[in-house]
Design an enzyme around this catalytic site. Structure first.
Site, PDB file in Angstrom:
ATOM      1  N   GLY A  46       0.833  -1.199   0.000  1.00 56.16           N
ATOM      2  CA  GLY A  46       0.000   0.000   0.000  1.00 56.16           C
ATOM      3  C   GLY A  46       0.862   1.241   0.000  1.00 56.16           C
ATOM      4  N   GLN A  51       3.119  10.042   0.998  1.00 54.85           N
ATOM      5  CA  GLN A  51       4.410   9.334   1.001  1.00 54.85           C
ATOM      6  C   GLN A  51       5.242   9.652  -0.233  1.00 54.85           C
ATOM      7  OE1 GLN A  51       2.476   5.304   2.030  1.00 54.85           O
ATOM      8  NE2 GLN A  51       4.461   5.222   3.045  1.00 54.85           N
ATOM      9  N   CYS A  93       6.127   0.178   7.593  1.00 54.01           N
ATOM     10  CA  CYS A  93       5.755   1.281   6.702  1.00 54.01           C
ATOM     11  C   CYS A  93       6.977   1.699   5.895  1.00 54.01           C
ATOM     12  CB  CYS A  93       5.256   2.449   7.543  1.00 54.01           C
ATOM     13  SG  CYS A  93       4.804   3.876   6.553  1.00 54.01           S
ATOM     14  N   LEU A  94       6.770   1.905   4.590  1.00 59.50           N
ATOM     15  CA  LEU A  94       7.890   2.302   3.729  1.00 59.50           C
ATOM     16  C   LEU A  94       8.465   3.653   4.150  1.00 59.50           C
ATOM     17  CD1 LEU A  94       6.274   1.305   0.315  1.00 59.50           C
ATOM     18  CD2 LEU A  94       8.129   0.092   1.483  1.00 59.50           C
ATOM     19  N   HIS A 135      -4.246   1.513   7.650  1.00 58.57           N
ATOM     20  CA  HIS A 135      -2.879   2.042   7.739  1.00 58.57           C
ATOM     21  C   HIS A 135      -2.700   3.214   6.764  1.00 58.57           C
ATOM     22  CE1 HIS A 135       1.678   1.465   7.894  1.00 58.57           C
ATOM     23  NE2 HIS A 135       1.506   2.247   6.844  1.00 58.57           N
ATOM     24  N   GLU A 136      -3.136   3.004   5.512  1.00 58.02           N
ATOM     25  CA  GLU A 136      -2.959   4.058   4.506  1.00 58.02           C
ATOM     26  C   GLU A 136      -3.842   5.263   4.820  1.00 58.02           C
ATOM     27  OE1 GLU A 136      -0.424   3.740   2.825  1.00 58.02           O
ATOM     28  OE2 GLU A 136      -0.186   1.585   3.045  1.00 58.02           O
ATOM     29  N   HIS A 139      -2.185   7.701   7.036  1.00 60.75           N
ATOM     30  CA  HIS A 139      -1.265   8.627   6.349  1.00 60.75           C
ATOM     31  C   HIS A 139      -1.990   9.894   5.899  1.00 60.75           C
ATOM     32  CE1 HIS A 139       2.536   6.489   6.085  1.00 60.75           C
ATOM     33  NE2 HIS A 139       1.934   5.393   5.691  1.00 60.75           N
TER      34      HIS A 139
HETATM   35 NI    NI Z   1       2.755   3.494   5.714  1.00 58.76          NI
END
Ligand code: NI
Length: 169
Positions: A46, A51, A93-94, A135-136, A139
């Protein structure tokens, strides 16, 4: 379709509350394609617009992994309509590299969102898919997995990142 650079903590863009996405524009459609590409390249399941440095309410998800046929979902302006009982899951998380945090999320959700043409859709998701959407969506509010960690772990992580940056890692 270029792969975009992924911002990492403590980039201040990751902390902004995102603005409504405008469906149907070339800009948003191109961004969606680039985000999907970037998510696969990472690889991740995701990715949210902030991001990649864009302050808009859009996210992409594909939980099929490298083995299955790609099944990308693009969600604009998602709103959770229903939540079930919660479950906990260890998330990464990236944008917050080298950290995993156990987080309580709803195990099943129903989400209303717009597609790229502006149509409203309903999506039911459970387990990993539901967790990834939540999660997304965090953000889009400027929230990161770091915020769910204990104060001690948060502090250690901040120090580690500060040190790495000072060393130019
Ligand atoms: Ni993330």
């Amino acid at each position: 379709m270029p792969v975009l650079p992924i911002l990492t903590y403590p980039d201040p863009i990751l902390r902004l509350k995102c603005e409504e996405a405008v469906p149907g524009t070339d800009d948003v459609c191109r961004l969606a394609e680039d985000m999907v590409e970037t998510m696969y390249a990472a690889p991740g399941i995701g990715l949210a617009a902030p991001q990649v440095g864009r302050n808009i309410r859009m996210l992409v998800i594909d939980i099929t992994g490298p083995v299955g046929a790609p099944e990308p979902h693009v969600l604009l302006n998602p709103v959770i309509q229903e939540k079930s009982e919660s479950t906990s899951f260890e998330e990464g998380c990236l944008s917050v590299p080298e950290l995993n945090v156990e987080i309580d999320r709803a195990r099943k959700i129903r989400v209303r969102y717009q597609d790229l043409d502006g149509r409203w859709n309903d999506l039911s998701a459970e387990d990993l898919f539901a967790v990834a959407v939540q999660h997304e969506m965090d953000h889009l509010e400027g929230r990161l997995i770091l915020d769910y960690a204990s104060p001690v772990r948060r502090d250690l992580y901040r120090r580690k990142i500060r040190k790495q940056r000072a060393q130019g890692v």
